[in-house]
Scaffold this active site. Structure first.
Site, short mmCIF file in Angstrom:
data_model
loop_
_atom_site.label_atom_id
_atom_site.label_comp_id
_atom_site.label_asym_id
_atom_site.label_seq_id
_atom_site.Cartn_x
_atom_site.Cartn_y
_atom_site.Cartn_z
N CYS A 165 21.01 35.24 42.24
CA CYS A 165 22.43 35.08 42.46
C CYS A 165 23.05 35.52 43.84
CB CYS A 165 23.30 36.00 41.31
SG CYS A 165 22.62 35.50 39.76
N HIS A 297 31.31 40.33 42.81
CA HIS A 297 30.41 39.40 42.11
C HIS A 297 30.90 39.17 40.87
CE1 HIS A 297 26.64 37.79 41.18
NE2 HIS A 297 26.32 38.52 40.36
N GLU A 308 29.65 47.51 39.03
CA GLU A 308 30.36 47.00 40.27
C GLU A 308 31.63 47.95 40.80
OE1 GLU A 308 31.41 42.99 42.62
OE2 GLU A 308 30.75 42.84 40.76
N LYS A 329 34.56 33.88 39.43
CA LYS A 329 33.81 32.91 38.75
C LYS A 329 34.45 32.48 37.34
CE LYS A 329 29.48 34.84 40.16
NZ LYS A 329 29.83 35.81 41.18
N HIS A 334 29.45 30.60 37.24
CA HIS A 334 28.41 31.31 37.98
C HIS A 334 27.42 30.35 38.32
CE1 HIS A 334 25.92 34.15 39.57
NE2 HIS A 334 25.79 35.14 38.61
N PHE A 393 19.81 39.38 39.80
CA PHE A 393 18.65 39.70 39.15
C PHE A 393 17.36 40.09 40.08
CE2 PHE A 393 19.35 37.39 34.68
CZ PHE A 393 20.12 38.25 34.33
#
Length: 406
Positions: A165, A297, A308, A329, A334, A393
């Site tokens: 990502c 994010h 976050e 998002k 996403h 990830f």
């Protein structure tokens, strides 16, 4: 001019997402809180459990690509070519001649040619049909960058960044660093992803991180993310190079930070994202209080939104309580390797129009999450500088700092 004094600006932007065709359609949807998430059902997956996604329903490659390009590209590369064409037009670049060796093409993708892979495996195991002759060339993650470089005669650095990502944001960051170092003068940078295939979609279902109805970042009662697809490409240039050809700078990319958690493959830390933001600020010569907006994010999953939030509070201190930090998002989904580039386009427009876009689908406060996610409705706000975050990830974190061109 020494690398220390080379300034890098955005001069063109292109996108194709579930919000519509073009960067303007993306920004309008983000600003107005209009989601591109809709019903989604895969023909080869009758037992599909999650039926919401931010997919692009009416994309016709023949309207944008040559027959040879269609023959040799997966959907993710096709989307990237469309976004790149818009970015170049927006930047006022003459593409009748090769762009040459002082221009780069850096396009991220977390997965690459998912549809070619899925179709090939289905043909091999189920229908026993002959594989596509171009399968290998179509699935490789660098296919989008290579196709763009071939179409426009880009003979400088051409590469793909594949860091889940964070791919799109890191692609912009590395292009920024190449220009600042003097290696090149301009680059097409961004990300593309088209992963809404039966096998890939099932793999995400197994992780149990997808929301059955709506993505609600930083909200109480949030229960997951919504997958998306799309591409976003930006033309970035050294400032004097852009001005010399009469371009209009849209925003300055002032700093870039990237870090690795070096911890769990899936569970984020607080320190890694916080260091990424702090490094971007330091690289840009900005103070936390200079930032007027953060595009988070913000996946809408339970743990990511909390980590976050803690990272933002660690970097911004008490200022975090009044700083607009939203996630877009729920609008465009996403899109993994494309997400950071999609969100950077939104952040550039937020900076230019002095509007903080909303986090839609927000229901109620979560005391463990950000106090001001710009819930549900956009808000005018003084934004002279902004951050855009991508956390991936593998523990990969990337942050871009942008500011108004002066």
């Amino acid at each position: 001019m020494t690398s220390k004094h080379r300034r890098i600006v955005v001069t063109g932007m292109g996108a194709i997402t579930a919000a519509g065709m073009g960067a303007d359609a993306l920004w309008t949807a983000a600003r107005d809180g209009r989601t591109g998430v809709s019903h989604f059902q895969l023909d080869r997956y009758p037992r599909q459990r999650i039926t919401k996604a931010a997919h692009i329903p009416d994309f016709d490659p023949q309207a944008h690509l040559t027959p040879q390009e269609i023959k040799t590209t997966d959907r993710f590369a096709q989307l990237a070519l469309v976004a790149a064409e818009e970015a170049l037009r927006h930047a006022g670049i003459d593409t009748s001649e090769p762009l040459g060796s002082r221009v780069g093409a850096i396009i991220g993708s977390g997965i690459g040619g998912s549809w070619t892979t899925d179709d090939g495996h289905y043909g091999f195991y189920v229908t026993e049909t002959r594989p596509d002759l171009m399968s290998i060339a179509k699935v490789m993650p660098n296919a989008a960058a290579s196709q763009i470089s071939m179409r426009y005669g880009i003979r400088g650095p051409s590469l793909a960044v594949s860091s889940a990502c964070a791919s799109g944001t890191q692609s912009v960051g590395y292009g920024f660093q190449m220009i600042r170092s003097g290696m090149i003068d301009a680059a097409l940078v961004g990300g593309s992803e088209a992963l809404l295939t039966p096998a890939t979609f099932r793999a995400w279902e197994i992780l149990r991180v997808m929301a059955p109805e709506a993505c609600r970042p930083f909200s109480g009662k949030r229960n997951g993310m919504v997958l998306g697809e799309g591409a976003a490409v930006l033309m970035i240039e050294e400032l004097e190079h852009a001005l010399a050809r009469g371009a209009t700078p849209l925003a300055e990319i002032a700093g870039y930070g990237t870090t690795s958690d070096a911890g769990d493959l899936l569970r984020p830390t607080v320190e890694g994202p916080a260091s990424s933001m702090a490094n971007a600020l330091a690289d840009a010569g900005l103070r936390p209080e200079d930032i007027g907006y953060v595009n988070a994010h913000g996946t809408g999953t339970i743990l990511n939104d909390i980590s976050e939030t803690e990272a933002v509070r660690k970097v911004f201190g008490d200022y975090a309580e009044s700083l607009p930090v939203s996630s877009t998002k729920p609008i465009h989904g996403h899109a993994l390797g494309a997400a950071g580039a999609i969100e950077l386009i939104i952040t550039v427009n937020a900076l230019r129009e002095k509007i903080a876009p909303p986090t839609i689908n927000w229901l109620e406060p979560d005391p463990k999450c950000l106090p001001d996610p710009v819930p549900n409705t956009a808000r005018p706000h003084q934004i002279d500088a902004a951050l855009s975050n991508s956390f991936a990830f593998g523990g990969i974190n990337a942050t871009l700092a942008i500011r108004t061109v002066r």
